[in-house]
Design a protein around this motif. Sequence first.
Motif, PDB file in Angstrom:
ATOM      1  N   ASP A  12     -43.683  96.956  -6.135  1.00  0.00           N
ATOM      2  CA  ASP A  12     -44.159  98.318  -5.896  1.00  0.00           C
ATOM      3  C   ASP A  12     -44.961  98.403  -4.598  1.00  0.00           C
ATOM      4  OD1 ASP A  12     -42.930  99.366  -8.145  1.00  0.00           O
ATOM      5  OD2 ASP A  12     -44.695  99.101  -9.415  1.00  0.00           O
ATOM      6  N   VAL A  13     -45.715  97.365  -4.276  1.00  0.00           N
ATOM      7  CA  VAL A  13     -46.439  97.321  -2.999  1.00  0.00           C
ATOM      8  C   VAL A  13     -45.440  97.313  -1.847  1.00  0.00           C
ATOM      9  CG1 VAL A  13     -47.963  95.933  -1.531  1.00  0.00           C
ATOM     10  CG2 VAL A  13     -48.466  96.174  -3.976  1.00  0.00           C
ATOM     11  N   VAL A  14     -44.409  96.479  -1.952  1.00  0.00           N
ATOM     12  CA  VAL A  14     -43.403  96.392  -0.894  1.00  0.00           C
ATOM     13  C   VAL A  14     -42.689  97.735  -0.721  1.00  0.00           C
ATOM     14  CG1 VAL A  14     -41.226  95.293  -0.234  1.00  0.00           C
ATOM     15  CG2 VAL A  14     -43.097  93.913  -1.146  1.00  0.00           C
ATOM     16  N   ARG A  15     -42.347  98.369  -1.826  1.00  0.00           N
ATOM     17  CA  ARG A  15     -41.676  99.674  -1.750  1.00  0.00           C
ATOM     18  C   ARG A  15     -42.570 100.723  -1.098  1.00  0.00           C
ATOM     19  NH1 ARG A  15     -39.332  98.752  -7.567  1.00  0.00           N
ATOM     20  NH2 ARG A  15     -37.270  97.956  -7.049  1.00  0.00           N
ATOM     21  N   GLN A  16     -43.868 100.655  -1.373  1.00  0.00           N
ATOM     22  CA  GLN A  16     -44.788 101.611  -0.759  1.00  0.00           C
ATOM     23  C   GLN A  16     -44.862 101.380   0.754  1.00  0.00           C
ATOM     24  OE1 GLN A  16     -48.341 102.086  -3.031  1.00  0.00           O
ATOM     25  NE2 GLN A  16     -49.079 103.752  -1.780  1.00  0.00           N
ATOM     26  N   ILE A  17     -44.895 100.128   1.183  1.00  0.00           N
ATOM     27  CA  ILE A  17     -44.887  99.823   2.611  1.00  0.00           C
ATOM     28  C   ILE A  17     -43.604 100.339   3.249  1.00  0.00           C
ATOM     29  CG2 ILE A  17     -44.776  97.938   4.307  1.00  0.00           C
ATOM     30  CD1 ILE A  17     -46.676  96.377   2.361  1.00  0.00           C
ATOM     31  N   CYS A  18     -42.478 100.127   2.594  1.00  0.00           N
ATOM     32  CA  CYS A  18     -41.197 100.617   3.114  1.00  0.00           C
ATOM     33  C   CYS A  18     -41.197 102.135   3.254  1.00  0.00           C
ATOM     34  CB  CYS A  18     -40.050 100.173   2.215  1.00  0.00           C
ATOM     35  SG  CYS A  18     -39.696  98.407   2.297  1.00  0.00           S
ATOM     36  N   ALA A  19     -41.754 102.842   2.281  1.00  0.00           N
ATOM     37  CA  ALA A  19     -41.808 104.305   2.338  1.00  0.00           C
ATOM     38  C   ALA A  19     -42.664 104.774   3.515  1.00  0.00           C
ATOM     39  CB  ALA A  19     -42.335 104.867   1.020  1.00  0.00           C
ATOM     40  N   LEU A  21     -43.145 103.086   6.299  1.00  0.00           N
ATOM     41  CA  LEU A  21     -42.344 102.807   7.494  1.00  0.00           C
ATOM     42  C   LEU A  21     -41.238 103.844   7.681  1.00  0.00           C
ATOM     43  CD1 LEU A  21     -42.101  98.930   7.306  1.00  0.00           C
ATOM     44  CD2 LEU A  21     -43.322 100.275   9.034  1.00  0.00           C
ATOM     45  N   ASP A  22     -40.614 104.283   6.589  1.00  0.00           N
ATOM     46  CA  ASP A  22     -39.596 105.334   6.686  1.00  0.00           C
ATOM     47  C   ASP A  22     -40.172 106.579   7.350  1.00  0.00           C
ATOM     48  OD1 ASP A  22     -37.494 103.906   5.483  1.00  0.00           O
ATOM     49  OD2 ASP A  22     -38.029 104.603   3.478  1.00  0.00           O
ATOM     50  N   GLU A  23     -41.416 106.891   7.023  1.00  0.00           N
ATOM     51  CA  GLU A  23     -42.069 108.068   7.586  1.00  0.00           C
ATOM     52  C   GLU A  23     -42.505 107.851   9.035  1.00  0.00           C
ATOM     53  OE1 GLU A  23     -46.234 110.502   7.005  1.00  0.00           O
ATOM     54  OE2 GLU A  23     -45.440 109.386   5.298  1.00  0.00           O
ATOM     55  N   LEU A  24     -43.134 106.696   9.306  1.00  0.00           N
ATOM     56  CA  LEU A  24     -43.717 106.467  10.627  1.00  0.00           C
ATOM     57  C   LEU A  24     -42.727 105.940  11.667  1.00  0.00           C
ATOM     58  CD1 LEU A  24     -47.125 104.863   9.564  1.00  0.00           C
ATOM     59  CD2 LEU A  24     -46.649 107.254  10.144  1.00  0.00           C
ATOM     60  N   ARG A  25     -41.703 105.254  11.209  1.00  0.00           N
ATOM     61  CA  ARG A  25     -40.679 104.694  12.098  1.00  0.00           C
ATOM     62  C   ARG A  25     -39.296 105.046  11.556  1.00  0.00           C
ATOM     63  NH1 ARG A  25     -44.646 104.079  14.774  1.00  0.00           N
ATOM     64  NH2 ARG A  25     -45.189 102.326  16.098  1.00  0.00           N
ATOM     65  N   PRO A  26     -38.918 106.336  11.665  1.00  0.00           N
ATOM     66  CA  PRO A  26     -37.672 106.785  11.044  1.00  0.00           C
ATOM     67  C   PRO A  26     -36.392 106.248  11.697  1.00  0.00           C
ATOM     68  CG  PRO A  26     -38.678 108.561  12.299  1.00  0.00           C
ATOM     69  CD  PRO A  26     -39.645 107.412  12.302  1.00  0.00           C
ATOM     70  N   ASN A  27     -36.472 105.673  12.879  1.00  0.00           N
ATOM     71  CA  ASN A  27     -35.293 105.076  13.509  1.00  0.00           C
ATOM     72  C   ASN A  27     -35.105 103.683  12.941  1.00  0.00           C
ATOM     73  OD1 ASN A  27     -34.907 107.350  15.112  1.00  0.00           O
ATOM     74  ND2 ASN A  27     -36.303 106.573  16.670  1.00  0.00           N
ATOM     75  N   HIS A  28     -34.302 103.585  11.896  1.00  0.00           N
ATOM     76  CA  HIS A  28     -34.125 102.344  11.154  1.00  0.00           C
ATOM     77  C   HIS A  28     -33.245 101.358  11.906  1.00  0.00           C
ATOM     78  CE1 HIS A  28     -35.069 105.411   8.094  1.00  0.00           C
ATOM     79  NE2 HIS A  28     -35.789 104.444   7.570  1.00  0.00           N
ATOM     80  N   THR A  78     -53.430 100.158   7.058  1.00  0.00           N
ATOM     81  CA  THR A  78     -53.049  98.791   7.432  1.00  0.00           C
ATOM     82  C   THR A  78     -51.710  98.788   8.156  1.00  0.00           C
ATOM     83  OG1 THR A  78     -54.279  97.888   5.564  1.00  0.00           O
ATOM     84  CG2 THR A  78     -52.573  96.473   6.532  1.00  0.00           C
ATOM     85  N   VAL A  79     -50.723  99.492   7.621  1.00  0.00           N
ATOM     86  CA  VAL A  79     -49.406  99.566   8.274  1.00  0.00           C
ATOM     87  C   VAL A  79     -49.540 100.205   9.653  1.00  0.00           C
ATOM     88  CG1 VAL A  79     -47.104 100.623   8.159  1.00  0.00           C
ATOM     89  CG2 VAL A  79     -48.097  99.556   6.112  1.00  0.00           C
ATOM     90  N   LEU A  83     -48.513  98.591  13.316  1.00  0.00           N
ATOM     91  CA  LEU A  83     -47.598  99.284  14.223  1.00  0.00           C
ATOM     92  C   LEU A  83     -48.259  99.565  15.567  1.00  0.00           C
ATOM     93  CD1 LEU A  83     -45.924 101.816  11.759  1.00  0.00           C
ATOM     94  CD2 LEU A  83     -44.902  99.730  12.719  1.00  0.00           C
ATOM     95  N   ASP A  84     -49.556  99.834  15.560  1.00  0.00           N
ATOM     96  CA  ASP A  84     -50.289 100.136  16.791  1.00  0.00           C
ATOM     97  C   ASP A  84     -50.721  98.887  17.559  1.00  0.00           C
ATOM     98  OD1 ASP A  84     -50.080 102.839  16.234  1.00  0.00           O
ATOM     99  OD2 ASP A  84     -52.110 103.008  15.400  1.00  0.00           O
ATOM    100  N   ASN A  85     -50.600  97.695  16.965  1.00  0.00           N
ATOM    101  CA  ASN A  85     -51.077  96.458  17.588  1.00  0.00           C
ATOM    102  C   ASN A  85     -50.010  95.369  17.614  1.00  0.00           C
ATOM    103  OD1 ASN A  85     -54.152  96.864  18.095  1.00  0.00           O
ATOM    104  ND2 ASN A  85     -53.725  97.780  16.105  1.00  0.00           N
ATOM    105  N   PRO A  86     -48.851  95.653  18.213  1.00  0.00           N
ATOM    106  CA  PRO A  86     -47.788  94.644  18.237  1.00  0.00           C
ATOM    107  C   PRO A  86     -48.165  93.404  19.033  1.00  0.00           C
ATOM    108  CG  PRO A  86     -47.217  96.464  19.673  1.00  0.00           C
ATOM    109  CD  PRO A  86     -48.449  96.878  18.892  1.00  0.00           C
ATOM    110  N   GLN A  87     -49.083  93.544  20.009  1.00  0.00           N
ATOM    111  CA  GLN A  87     -49.487  92.370  20.780  1.00  0.00           C
ATOM    112  C   GLN A  87     -50.136  91.327  19.880  1.00  0.00           C
ATOM    113  OE1 GLN A  87     -51.028  95.335  20.868  1.00  0.00           O
ATOM    114  NE2 GLN A  87     -53.192  94.859  20.515  1.00  0.00           N
ATOM    115  N   TRP A  88     -50.828  91.758  18.816  1.00  0.00           N
ATOM    116  CA  TRP A  88     -51.472  90.821  17.911  1.00  0.00           C
ATOM    117  C   TRP A  88     -50.445  90.084  17.069  1.00  0.00           C
ATOM    118  CZ3 TRP A  88     -51.650  90.222  12.615  1.00  0.00           C
ATOM    119  CH2 TRP A  88     -52.554  89.259  12.172  1.00  0.00           C
TER     120      TRP A  88
END
Length: 110
Positions: A12-19, A21-28, A78-79, A83-88
């Motif tokens: 359920d945690v993984v599914r929530q993260i995926c949801a 990402l679907d919203e914030l990064r819709p280009n799958h 957290t997500v 997404l905002d800190n890819p350099q890390w």
Amino acid sequence: NVGGHNEMTNIDVVRQICAILDELRPNHPNNISKYEELITYVKDRPGHDKRYAIDAAKIDRELGWTPDEDFASGIRKTVEWYLDNPQWWRAVLDGSYTLSRQGVNKNEGR
């Protein structure tokens, strides 16, 4: 450890993260329609936790403390941070991460 009155299974945690990402990064990637399609199930190993839960009743009862964030708002923040800190996370993946603190002003406290 301090709980937040949020008990859910790992999937359920993984599914929530995926949801999120679907919203914030819709280009799958890879011609998928939802990030949840990337989930790969593996055989459980002995001792593998199926869920994580911490009882927060004592800290609430004895100190009156309750979390400012619920799980949904905290995991979203957290997500967003990742997404905002890819350099890390790129440095973590390529092995160049030096264990430095992130988001700390070096002149703070001086």
